[in-house]
Design a protein around this motif. Structure first.
Motif, short mmCIF file in Angstrom:
data_model
loop_
_atom_site.label_atom_id
_atom_site.label_comp_id
_atom_site.label_asym_id
_atom_site.label_seq_id
_atom_site.Cartn_x
_atom_site.Cartn_y
_atom_site.Cartn_z
N HIS A 19 0.84 -1.20 0.00
CA HIS A 19 0.00 0.00 0.00
C HIS A 19 0.88 1.25 0.00
O HIS A 19 1.99 1.25 0.53
CB HIS A 19 -0.98 0.02 1.17
N GLN A 20 0.38 2.29 -0.63
CA GLN A 20 1.12 3.55 -0.75
C GLN A 20 0.14 4.70 -0.68
O GLN A 20 -0.84 4.74 -1.43
CB GLN A 20 1.90 3.59 -2.06
N LEU A 21 0.42 5.64 0.22
CA LEU A 21 -0.43 6.82 0.37
C LEU A 21 0.11 7.96 -0.47
O LEU A 21 1.25 8.40 -0.27
CB LEU A 21 -0.49 7.24 1.84
N ARG A 22 -0.70 8.42 -1.43
CA ARG A 22 -0.30 9.58 -2.23
C ARG A 22 -1.05 10.80 -1.72
O ARG A 22 -2.29 10.84 -1.74
CB ARG A 22 -0.62 9.36 -3.72
N VAL A 23 -0.28 11.79 -1.25
CA VAL A 23 -0.86 13.01 -0.71
C VAL A 23 -1.04 14.01 -1.85
O VAL A 23 -0.06 14.44 -2.47
CB VAL A 23 0.04 13.59 0.40
N LEU A 24 -2.28 14.37 -2.12
CA LEU A 24 -2.57 15.29 -3.22
C LEU A 24 -2.56 16.75 -2.77
O LEU A 24 -2.21 17.64 -3.53
CB LEU A 24 -3.92 14.95 -3.84
N SER A 25 -2.97 16.97 -1.53
CA SER A 25 -3.05 18.33 -0.98
C SER A 25 -3.19 18.20 0.53
O SER A 25 -3.30 17.08 1.05
CB SER A 25 -4.28 19.05 -1.56
N ALA A 40 -5.68 18.48 2.08
CA ALA A 40 -7.02 17.99 2.39
C ALA A 40 -7.35 16.67 1.71
O ALA A 40 -8.38 16.06 2.03
CB ALA A 40 -8.07 19.03 1.98
N GLU A 41 -6.51 16.20 0.76
CA GLU A 41 -6.89 15.03 -0.03
C GLU A 41 -5.73 14.05 -0.17
O GLU A 41 -4.56 14.46 -0.25
CB GLU A 41 -7.36 15.45 -1.42
N ALA A 42 -6.08 12.79 -0.25
CA ALA A 42 -5.08 11.74 -0.45
C ALA A 42 -5.72 10.55 -1.15
O ALA A 42 -6.95 10.39 -1.15
CB ALA A 42 -4.48 11.30 0.89
N VAL A 43 -4.87 9.72 -1.75
CA VAL A 43 -5.31 8.47 -2.38
C VAL A 43 -4.48 7.34 -1.79
O VAL A 43 -3.25 7.45 -1.71
CB VAL A 43 -5.13 8.51 -3.91
N LEU A 44 -5.14 6.28 -1.36
CA LEU A 44 -4.43 5.10 -0.88
C LEU A 44 -4.48 4.02 -1.96
O LEU A 44 -5.51 3.40 -2.20
CB LEU A 44 -5.05 4.56 0.41
N ALA A 45 -3.34 3.86 -2.65
CA ALA A 45 -3.22 2.78 -3.63
C ALA A 45 -2.85 1.51 -2.90
O ALA A 45 -2.09 1.53 -1.93
CB ALA A 45 -2.15 3.13 -4.66
N TYR A 46 -3.39 0.38 -3.37
CA TYR A 46 -3.10 -0.87 -2.68
C TYR A 46 -3.21 -2.05 -3.63
O TYR A 46 -3.93 -2.00 -4.63
CB TYR A 46 -4.05 -1.08 -1.49
N THR A 47 -2.46 -3.09 -3.34
CA THR A 47 -2.63 -4.38 -3.99
C THR A 47 -3.07 -5.38 -2.93
O THR A 47 -2.96 -5.12 -1.73
CB THR A 47 -1.33 -4.88 -4.65
N THR A 48 -3.57 -6.52 -3.36
CA THR A 48 -3.98 -7.56 -2.41
C THR A 48 -3.26 -8.86 -2.74
O THR A 48 -2.79 -9.06 -3.86
CB THR A 48 -5.50 -7.79 -2.46
N CYS A 96 -9.86 10.63 1.80
CA CYS A 96 -9.07 9.60 1.14
C CYS A 96 -9.97 8.68 0.31
O CYS A 96 -11.00 8.21 0.81
CB CYS A 96 -8.30 8.77 2.17
N VAL A 97 -9.57 8.46 -0.93
CA VAL A 97 -10.21 7.44 -1.75
C VAL A 97 -9.20 6.32 -1.95
O VAL A 97 -7.99 6.53 -1.89
CB VAL A 97 -10.66 8.00 -3.12
N LEU A 98 -9.73 5.10 -2.18
CA LEU A 98 -8.87 3.94 -2.37
C LEU A 98 -8.74 3.60 -3.84
O LEU A 98 -9.69 3.79 -4.61
CB LEU A 98 -9.40 2.73 -1.59
N ASP A 99 -7.57 3.13 -4.21
CA ASP A 99 -7.27 2.81 -5.61
C ASP A 99 -6.66 1.41 -5.65
O ASP A 99 -5.47 1.23 -5.37
CB ASP A 99 -6.29 3.84 -6.17
N HIS A 100 -7.49 0.41 -5.99
CA HIS A 100 -6.99 -0.96 -6.08
C HIS A 100 -6.18 -1.11 -7.37
O HIS A 100 -6.62 -0.71 -8.46
CB HIS A 100 -8.14 -1.96 -6.08
N ARG A 101 -4.99 -1.69 -7.25
CA ARG A 101 -4.12 -1.88 -8.42
C ARG A 101 -3.63 -3.32 -8.48
O ARG A 101 -3.59 -4.03 -7.47
CB ARG A 101 -2.91 -0.95 -8.33
#
Length: 417
Positions: free
Chosen positions: A351-357, A359-367, A393-398
């Motif tokens: 998992h990797q947290l990408r900080v956009l601002s 106030a906002e972030a995206v948590l990319a993750y694999t399973t 935060c929104v999640l981004d499955h990759r």
């Protein structure tokens, strides 16, 4: 090694460093400030040079090396040959859960970053007066009579079947060389988890020879990765904590509880910010006689069982100080996000947290199984990240998160970087 109540070095430590130029001012003042990496590098090597060190360099009893630089700028060091390896071997040979495999003469098979393999290959090529090969042979990857390295590719998620079959064959060779069929596996937890996934994908279990003991020691091992390894192995799985310049400082037992390994060392824990419960590690060490470090800030962070600055109560090594994320409730470390992820779902792998601002972030993750989390878990994790970091935060499955150039994963990415 005993320390003064205020963290200042004791008389025996001062006696060992008083002739080193770097420490002369502190000795004269009677007070040693926290030693930063920049001070170690400033004026190197003259700031460390003494007649004894010069003689040791001339005799080959000391050598110049570079730190790995995987989490910070590479730093020049002076140390005895095989300093880190000997520290590892001493710990392995005395660890209550795995010393049996040391005493039994097990070979050590190392599955970790390609940078580690390439370093061994370069050293061996230099000994032969040759340039290192682009695809090092088994002999090129042998560190000593007991240890050899497996990995020759940067990103373990991109290993091909031929890579995996070669590594499995080399592991089987180590097992077959032992009268009891034992070998010791030294690894990055991530790399071993990727290997298990590849074995499962291609149905190669018959070719896999499980080790008699496992140490993961090269990077932060997430809660879920440790769980995944425990599901596949019955042998002890031990975590070591240390660094190139210090050697190993702590080890876990097979249940995950950390214990100090502070031969010729002491550790102070200093709060990152008051009330956060997150601490810097400040280490005094004379284990390396050629470059003793007094009140050295290692750059690592930790949390304790009860929130007090007691090194004997460390429950988690939480990542690097330079990678802390500021939040309205205080600094957030890699270990804090990992604990959250592990509490929501055991299925998240990388998992990797990408900080956009702010106030906002995206948590990319694999399973581990390649499937996205259930909507309930997605919602829980998004809410948890917001509570932890103060960011929506929104999640981004990759299917894949690329590994860094160092061969280690970055838990935090900032927009535009």
């Amino acid at each position: 090694m005993k320390v003064s109540p205020d963290g200042q070095p004791t008389a025996d430590v001062i006696a060992r460093v008083k002739d080193i130029p770097l420490y002369r001012e502190a000795v004269a003042r009677g007070h040693f400030p926290v030693l930063e990496k920049a001070e170690i590098a400033r004026g190197f090597p003259d700031n460390w040079m003494t007649p004894a060190l010069a003689a040791a360099l001339d005799a080959g009893e000391a050598e110049f090396v570079l730190s790995t630089g995987t989490n910070h700028a590479r730093m020049q060091l002076i140390r005895p040959p095989y300093f880190l390896l000997k520290s590892y071997y001493r710990l392995w040979s005395t660890h209550p859960d795995i010393k049996e495999t040391w005493e039994a003469g097990c070979r050590r098979v190392s599955l970790t970053t390609v940078l580690a393999t390439e370093h061994v290959a370069r050293v061996n090529a230099k000994k032969r007066g040759e340039e290192p090969r682009p695809d090092p042979r088994p002999a090129d990857r042998r560190l000593d009579a007991r240890t050899f390295y497996l990995n020759t590719r940067l990103d373990p998620a991109l290993w091909e079947r031929a890579d995996v079959e070669r590594m499995l064959a080399e592991m089987a060779e180590a097992r077959q060389a032992h009268p009891q069929g034992w070998y010791h596996l030294d690894c990055s937890g991530y790399h071993l988890a990727h290997l298990l996934q590849k074995i499962n994908k291609w149905g190669l279990w018959d070719a896999f020879s499980p080790p008699a003991s496992i140490i993961h020691a090269y990077e932060f091992t997430p809660v879920n990765v440790r769980r995944y390894l425990q599901q596949h192995f019955a042998c002890p799985i031990i975590d070591l904590f240390g660094s190139t310049e210090l050697g190993y400082l702590f080890y876990s037992d097979r249940r995950g509880r950390y214990h100090p390994y502070l031969e010729d060392m002491s550790v102070e824990l200093a709060p990152v910010t008051e009330g956060s419960g997150l601490f810097h590690l400040i280490v005094t060490s004379v284990r390396n006689p050629h470059m003793p470090l007094v009140r050295y800030r290692s750059g690592d962070c930790a949390r304790t069982l009860d929130g007090t600055p007691d090194p004997a109560k460390i429950k988690q090594f939480s990542g690097r100080e330079k990678e802390l994320l500021e939040s309205p409730s205080g600094p957030v470390a890699q270990g804090d996000l990992d604990a959250l992820v592990g509490s929501v779902s055991p299925h998240v792998f990388v998992h990797q947290l990408r900080v956009l601002s702010p106030a906002e972030a995206v948590l990319a993750y694999t399973t581990f199984d390649g499937r996205p989390l259930a909507p309930r878990q997605v919602a829980a994790l998004g809410h948890g990240v917001r509570e932890l970091t103060g960011r929506r935060c929104v999640l981004d499955h990759r299917d894949h998160i690329a590994i860094g150039k160092s061969g280690k994963y970055a838990w935090l990415a900032r927009d535009g970087k």
